[in-house]
Design an enzyme around this catalytic site. Structure first.
Site, mmCIF file in Angstrom:
data_model
loop_
_atom_site.group_PDB
_atom_site.id
_atom_site.type_symbol
_atom_site.label_atom_id
_atom_site.label_comp_id
_atom_site.label_asym_id
_atom_site.label_seq_id
_atom_site.Cartn_x
_atom_site.Cartn_y
_atom_site.Cartn_z
ATOM 1 N N ASP A 1 0.341 -1.625 -0.162
ATOM 2 C CA ASP A 1 0.383 -0.200 0.035
ATOM 3 C C ASP A 1 1.021 1.356 -0.333
ATOM 4 O O ASP A 1 2.158 0.895 0.580
ATOM 5 C CB ASP A 1 -1.327 -0.031 1.106
ATOM 6 C CG ASP A 1 -1.847 0.933 1.231
ATOM 7 O OD1 ASP A 1 -2.594 1.463 0.078
ATOM 8 O OD2 ASP A 1 -2.091 1.220 1.941
ATOM 9 N N GLU B 1 -3.509 -0.573 -8.603
ATOM 10 C CA GLU B 1 -4.336 0.547 -7.666
ATOM 11 C C GLU B 1 -4.003 1.670 -7.949
ATOM 12 O O GLU B 1 -2.741 1.865 -7.413
ATOM 13 C CB GLU B 1 -4.952 0.462 -6.303
ATOM 14 C CG GLU B 1 -5.387 1.647 -5.665
ATOM 15 C CD GLU B 1 -6.745 1.585 -4.065
ATOM 16 O OE1 GLU B 1 -7.164 0.277 -4.277
ATOM 17 O OE2 GLU B 1 -6.574 1.997 -3.324
#
Length: 481
Positions: free
Chosen positions: A161, A266
């Site tokens: 992330d 993402e």
């Protein structure tokens, strides 16, 4: 049969995690717990190739190999049980459960196993790893041991992330992560800091690199009956905010493609001061597609305040109108989900978010599981909780700098004046929640606090799992309607 033999002969010293029991190729695998910690036990005629064990004992004709829970032994398990390797979520509705402690995945499994959401059990950011002293391998292995412990075999993902640097991206890919969230915030421009003259000059610099005006000017779109068209001013502003950021995302994407053939990608453009307008959303998608960047999720900056560890602060009706617009744009372009960052505890927005997106969504949580863990400490070890609380106060001003929060220390209670039985109630206070939420690194860097925190949670394991699972399930239930 194997478990019965083990319990009959070794039961006094070991607690067996029965849900972990699996069989393959005349071998049995399961987890146990002794005073020193958790152990993998493999039963069979001979140990599988590559397995390292520190003890071998026989009982009733069965050989039991006692093994450490290390990376090498987990790799052996993954060969026998491929479901212990993370996979892509793709366009399935998905939910990320970041675990800053590395021991919380069993709770996350319990919360998500019967839901319709695809779980991303291994999820940490570069910042979290730096503050907790963990590596990508630690994050993925810890989550996988938790998956194995609970006997879960339905598939899960692993999200590296908020990655900014190529080297972090490459190292996560080589450890087997299946999802990569790119944070290009260092390359996003803040329009409010530029004069009109500066905006025009910087846009001219972009046009000297690439005549994007010839691509976009006059382009028209219809979104839920609203007409959207690129003109000179809004194209300039969109390019100023996002052009360099998208170039960075493209560079990261090309690096990743050289490392691994199949992954969820993402793009996070939520780190801007102003909310992402429908036109800006369209510009980002058009630019990514034009460059050939295949992305699975797009994280936007929505209206309102998305602070850590507390519910949404803002106009819910306005948010509902905006998310419908963004969801319609995503449907118009197809092929990606809308991602909600700082998704912990945003209970008031989940129904509208899930409904508008029609299940094409991803939600990220992390800090809320840590909060629930510390809440368990407050229930069963009040003195340790008070020490943790004092540590958070000492480090709050420094630790808060990289987080978007509004906690006011003048409003947090003096913990010495709070009765033991009232300590868990502190977690209803948004100032206390954010105080504890952002100081996890400082708490975990204190060796004594860390050791006692882990020991307390291990001694109260079921309470810990059930407390976290109940809280995460509250998120899941609202998202599933």
């Amino acid at each position: 049969m194997v478990l019965k033999v083990f319990k009959d002969h070794f039961g006094r010293g070991y607690e067996v995690y029965e849900k972990s029991y699996r069989e393959k190729d005349s071998l049995s695998f399961f987890l146990t717990k002794e005073e020193e910690g958790k152990i993998l036990v493999v039963a069979g005629e001979k140990a599988p190739e590559g397995l390292s064990f520190f003890k071998k004992q026989r009982a009733e004709g069965v050989s039991f190999f006692f093994c450490e829970r290390n990376h090498e032994n987990l790799e052996v398990l993954r060969k026998y049980f491929p479901d212990l390797k993370p996979v892509r979520a793709g366009l399935r509705a998905s939910f990320g459960t970041g675990d800053r402690l590395g021991i919380t995945t069993p709770a996350h499994v319990r919360a998500l196993k019967d839901s319709g959401l695809f779980p991303i059990f291994a999820q940490q950011s570069v910042r979290e790893n730096e503050r907790t002293g963990r590596t990508w391998r630690d994050v993925l292995d810890d989550a996988t041991w938790g998956v194995f412990q609970e006997g879960y075999s339905e598939g899960f993902g692993a999200d590296a992330d908020h990655v900014k640097r190529p080297e972090d991206l490459v190292s996560a890919a080589r450890e087997g992560f299946t999802m990569f969230t790119i944070d290009p915030s260092d390359h996003v421009r803040n329009l409010s800091k530029l004069t009109e003259k500066e905006r025009n000059e910087k846009f001219e610099e972009i046009l000297r690199k690439e005549r994007i005006d010839r691509i976009y000017l006059g382009k028209k779109y219809s979104v839920l009956g609203e007409k959207i068209e690129f003109d000179e001013k809004n194209l300039r502003d969109a390019a100023l905010v996002y052009y360099d950021a998208i170039a960075h995302v493209d560079m990261m994407y090309q690096i990743l493609k050289d490392e691994t053939p199949d992954f969820d990608f993402e793009v996070s453009v939520d780190e801007t001061e102003t909310p992402t307008s429908p036109l800006f959303h369209i510009f980002v998608v058009e630019e990514l597609r034009r460059r050939g960047v295949e992305f699975t999720n797009l994280a936007l900056r929505f209206i309102g305040e998305w602070e850590k560890g507390i519910d949404y602060k803002g106009d819910l009706a306005q948010f509902e109108r905006e998310i419908k617009m963004h969801a319609e744009i995503a449907r118009m372009f197809e092929g990606y989900k809308i991602s909600l960052h700082s998704g912990s505890d945003k209970f008031s927005v989940y129904p509208a978010f899930a409904s508008a997106t029609g299940g094409l969504f991803h939600v990220k949580t992390a800090g809320t599981s840590y909060l629930e863990a510390v809440k368990v400490i407050s229930m069963v070890n009040p003195e340790l909780f008070r020490e943790i609380y004092r540590c958070t106060l000492d480090h709050f001003e420094e630790d808060r700098k990289s987080y978007h929060i509004s906690a006011d220390l003048s409003k947090v209670p003096e913990v010495e004046k709070v009765k033991d039985e009232d300590l868990p109630g502190l977690f209803e206070d948004i100032n206390v929640r954010q105080l504890i939420h952002v100081t996890y690194g400082s708490v975990l860097k204190d060796a004594s606090l860390k050791e006692r925190l882990f020991k307390t949670l291990e001694q109260n394991e079921e309470l810990f799992y059930e407390t976290v699972a109940k809280h995460i399930k509250r998120h899941v239930d609202l998202l599933e309607g």
